[in-house]
Design a protein around this motif. Structure first.
Motif, PDB file in Angstrom:
ATOM      1  N   MET A 192       9.616  57.206   4.315  1.00  0.00           N
ATOM      2  CA  MET A 192      10.383  56.500   3.279  1.00  0.00           C
ATOM      3  C   MET A 192      10.168  54.986   3.376  1.00  0.00           C
ATOM      4  SD  MET A 192      12.571  56.644   0.749  1.00  0.00           S
ATOM      5  CE  MET A 192      13.847  55.656  -0.037  1.00  0.00           C
ATOM      6  N   VAL A 193      10.248  54.480   4.608  1.00  0.00           N
ATOM      7  CA  VAL A 193      10.060  53.042   4.819  1.00  0.00           C
ATOM      8  C   VAL A 193       8.647  52.636   4.411  1.00  0.00           C
ATOM      9  CG1 VAL A 193       9.974  51.219   6.552  1.00  0.00           C
ATOM     10  CG2 VAL A 193      11.781  52.947   6.646  1.00  0.00           C
ATOM     11  N   SER A 194       7.650  53.440   4.824  1.00  0.00           N
ATOM     12  CA  SER A 194       6.254  53.140   4.504  1.00  0.00           C
ATOM     13  C   SER A 194       6.018  53.134   2.998  1.00  0.00           C
ATOM     14  CB  SER A 194       5.345  54.180   5.173  1.00  0.00           C
ATOM     15  OG  SER A 194       4.014  53.985   4.793  1.00  0.00           O
ATOM     16  N   VAL A 195       6.586  54.113   2.284  1.00  0.00           N
ATOM     17  CA  VAL A 195       6.417  54.188   0.832  1.00  0.00           C
ATOM     18  C   VAL A 195       7.023  52.966   0.161  1.00  0.00           C
ATOM     19  CG1 VAL A 195       7.113  55.450  -1.233  1.00  0.00           C
ATOM     20  CG2 VAL A 195       6.263  56.705   0.748  1.00  0.00           C
ATOM     21  N   CYS A 196       8.215  52.573   0.590  1.00  0.00           N
ATOM     22  CA  CYS A 196       8.884  51.411  -0.015  1.00  0.00           C
ATOM     23  C   CYS A 196       8.089  50.125   0.217  1.00  0.00           C
ATOM     24  CB  CYS A 196      10.293  51.266   0.559  1.00  0.00           C
ATOM     25  SG  CYS A 196      11.451  52.530   0.000  1.00  0.00           S
ATOM     26  N   PHE A 197       7.549  49.969   1.417  1.00  0.00           N
ATOM     27  CA  PHE A 197       6.765  48.769   1.714  1.00  0.00           C
ATOM     28  C   PHE A 197       5.476  48.742   0.892  1.00  0.00           C
ATOM     29  CE2 PHE A 197       8.592  47.947   6.226  1.00  0.00           C
ATOM     30  CZ  PHE A 197       9.770  47.487   5.644  1.00  0.00           C
ATOM     31  N   ARG A 198       4.865  49.909   0.708  1.00  0.00           N
ATOM     32  CA  ARG A 198       3.644  49.967  -0.104  1.00  0.00           C
ATOM     33  C   ARG A 198       3.941  49.638  -1.561  1.00  0.00           C
ATOM     34  NH1 ARG A 198      -0.285  54.893   1.898  1.00  0.00           N
ATOM     35  NH2 ARG A 198      -0.360  54.308   4.103  1.00  0.00           N
ATOM     36  N   LEU A 199       5.063  50.130  -2.076  1.00  0.00           N
ATOM     37  CA  LEU A 199       5.455  49.812  -3.452  1.00  0.00           C
ATOM     38  C   LEU A 199       5.746  48.321  -3.602  1.00  0.00           C
ATOM     39  CD1 LEU A 199       7.729  52.890  -4.278  1.00  0.00           C
ATOM     40  CD2 LEU A 199       5.543  52.321  -5.352  1.00  0.00           C
ATOM     41  N   ALA A 200       6.378  47.733  -2.591  1.00  0.00           N
ATOM     42  CA  ALA A 200       6.660  46.297  -2.622  1.00  0.00           C
ATOM     43  C   ALA A 200       5.359  45.500  -2.663  1.00  0.00           C
ATOM     44  CB  ALA A 200       7.491  45.898  -1.403  1.00  0.00           C
ATOM     45  N   PHE A 201       4.387  45.904  -1.827  1.00  0.00           N
ATOM     46  CA  PHE A 201       3.093  45.213  -1.793  1.00  0.00           C
ATOM     47  C   PHE A 201       2.362  45.364  -3.121  1.00  0.00           C
ATOM     48  CE2 PHE A 201      -1.508  45.248  -0.699  1.00  0.00           C
ATOM     49  CZ  PHE A 201      -1.609  43.917  -0.307  1.00  0.00           C
ATOM     50  N   TRP A 202       2.421  46.576  -3.707  1.00  0.00           N
ATOM     51  CA  TRP A 202       1.752  46.819  -4.991  1.00  0.00           C
ATOM     52  C   TRP A 202       2.354  45.952  -6.095  1.00  0.00           C
ATOM     53  CZ3 TRP A 202       3.809  49.623  -9.378  1.00  0.00           C
ATOM     54  CH2 TRP A 202       2.878  49.803 -10.409  1.00  0.00           C
ATOM     55  N   GLN A 203       3.687  45.865  -6.143  1.00  0.00           N
ATOM     56  CA  GLN A 203       4.337  45.036  -7.160  1.00  0.00           C
ATOM     57  C   GLN A 203       3.994  43.559  -6.957  1.00  0.00           C
ATOM     58  OE1 GLN A 203       5.891  45.695  -9.844  1.00  0.00           O
ATOM     59  NE2 GLN A 203       6.433  47.845  -9.705  1.00  0.00           N
ATOM     60  N   TRP A 204       3.874  43.144  -5.693  1.00  0.00           N
ATOM     61  CA  TRP A 204       3.496  41.753  -5.422  1.00  0.00           C
ATOM     62  C   TRP A 204       2.074  41.481  -5.895  1.00  0.00           C
ATOM     63  CZ3 TRP A 204       6.140  37.554  -4.218  1.00  0.00           C
ATOM     64  CH2 TRP A 204       5.432  36.421  -3.808  1.00  0.00           C
ATOM     65  N   GLN A 205       1.175  42.441  -5.677  1.00  0.00           N
ATOM     66  CA  GLN A 205      -0.196  42.289  -6.168  1.00  0.00           C
ATOM     67  C   GLN A 205      -0.230  42.189  -7.681  1.00  0.00           C
ATOM     68  OE1 GLN A 205      -2.168  45.725  -4.276  1.00  0.00           O
ATOM     69  NE2 GLN A 205      -3.515  44.259  -3.248  1.00  0.00           N
ATOM     70  N   ARG A 206       0.559  43.021  -8.367  1.00  0.00           N
ATOM     71  CA  ARG A 206       0.605  42.980  -9.829  1.00  0.00           C
ATOM     72  C   ARG A 206       1.116  41.617 -10.305  1.00  0.00           C
ATOM     73  NH1 ARG A 206      -1.879  44.818 -12.993  1.00  0.00           N
ATOM     74  NH2 ARG A 206      -0.372  45.463 -14.579  1.00  0.00           N
ATOM     75  N   ALA A 207       2.093  41.061  -9.588  1.00  0.00           N
ATOM     76  CA  ALA A 207       2.618  39.738  -9.943  1.00  0.00           C
ATOM     77  C   ALA A 207       1.528  38.677  -9.822  1.00  0.00           C
ATOM     78  CB  ALA A 207       3.804  39.380  -9.050  1.00  0.00           C
ATOM     79  N   GLN A 208       0.730  38.762  -8.746  1.00  0.00           N
ATOM     80  CA  GLN A 208      -0.345  37.799  -8.542  1.00  0.00           C
ATOM     81  C   GLN A 208      -1.409  37.914  -9.633  1.00  0.00           C
ATOM     82  OE1 GLN A 208       1.601  36.053  -6.450  1.00  0.00           O
ATOM     83  NE2 GLN A 208      -0.286  35.412  -5.437  1.00  0.00           N
ATOM     84  N   GLU A 209      -1.730  39.163 -10.015  1.00  0.00           N
ATOM     85  CA  GLU A 209      -2.718  39.377 -11.075  1.00  0.00           C
ATOM     86  C   GLU A 209      -2.227  38.808 -12.403  1.00  0.00           C
ATOM     87  OE1 GLU A 209      -3.413  43.542 -11.122  1.00  0.00           O
ATOM     88  OE2 GLU A 209      -4.526  43.553  -9.232  1.00  0.00           O
TER      89      GLU A 209
END
Length: 223
Positions: A1-18
């Motif tokens: 659960m923790v790993s999935v949430c952190f990956r989603l957070a990183f993905w959303q941050w990447q989308r923000a940068q793009e």
């Protein structure tokens, strides 16, 4: 659960940068050709541009089952060639009212001269939700489509087609009405979602830590 949430957070941050990169690229560019300078086509998702070019009047399609302001009809779809460009784009011109008799298609005249169109870009899955198994399943007309598909247009036109779908934001003639409204998130919203997933992940980790922490056994005294 923790790993999935952190990956989603990183993905959303990447989308923000793009998204932020695209906004800065648009701001730094000038003229109507800025969109051609974007390094990755997928970065144009949801972006708009004023583009000059010509509509191929030799072929067109009707996207079936469209309802606008209570009126039943189609979306009119054409091929569009931007000025000084060699690659065609599939362009959704907007809604056109249908006839009462389904066997009869709307009558209209496409502009033969060069036009300036404000378009919005869409990339990825053009079809959206559909139960149809192929685009052209109409019993009466081969150019009435149930959904849009890049491969279908490539095979049926023989043209080199961009993976980007263009959607008109302004009417190119009186009988057509653009109506598409894209849902595009800003960089700030992506960052907010990234923070949200990060906090959920941290909370899940804290809860797991206390739930599985070894408990000390207290001593018992009996009299």
């Amino acid at each position: 659960m923790v790993s999935v949430c952190f990956r989603l957070a990183f993905w959303q941050w990447q989308r923000a940068q793009e998204k932020q990169g695209l906004i800065e690229q648009i701001d730094a560019s000038s003229g109507e050709y800025w969109w051609r300078k974007v390094s990755k086509p997928e970065q144009l998702q949801g972006a708009t541009a004023q583009i000059r070019g010509r509509i191929d009047t030799s072929q067109f399609w009707f996207l079936d089952n469209q309802i606008v302001n209570g009126q039943v009809g189609y979306d009119l779809v054409v091929l569009f060639l931007p000025q000084d460009y060699t690659e065609y784009f599939v362009l959704n011109l907007g809604f056109i009212a249908g006839e009462r008799d389904r066997k009869q298609l709307p009558d209209f005249d496409l502009p033969t001269n060069e036009v300036m169109i404000e378009v919005e870009f869409k990339i990825g899955d053009w079809a959206g939700f559909t139960l149809a198994t192929s685009p052209n399943q109409s019993a009466h007309h081969s150019n009435v489509l149930q959904y849009l598909d890049h491969t279908f247009f490539v095979q049926n036109t023989g043209q080199q087609l961009s993976p980007l779908l263009m959607i008109a934001k302004n009417a190119v003639f009186d009988d057509v009405e653009p109506h598409y409204q894209a849902v595009v998130m800003s960089p700030d919203k992506h960052r907010a979602y990234a923070l949200q997933w990060l906090l959920i992940g941290i909370s899940a980790g804290v809860i797991a830590f206390f739930a599985y922490r070894p408990k000390k056994l207290g001593s018992s005294h009996y009299e």
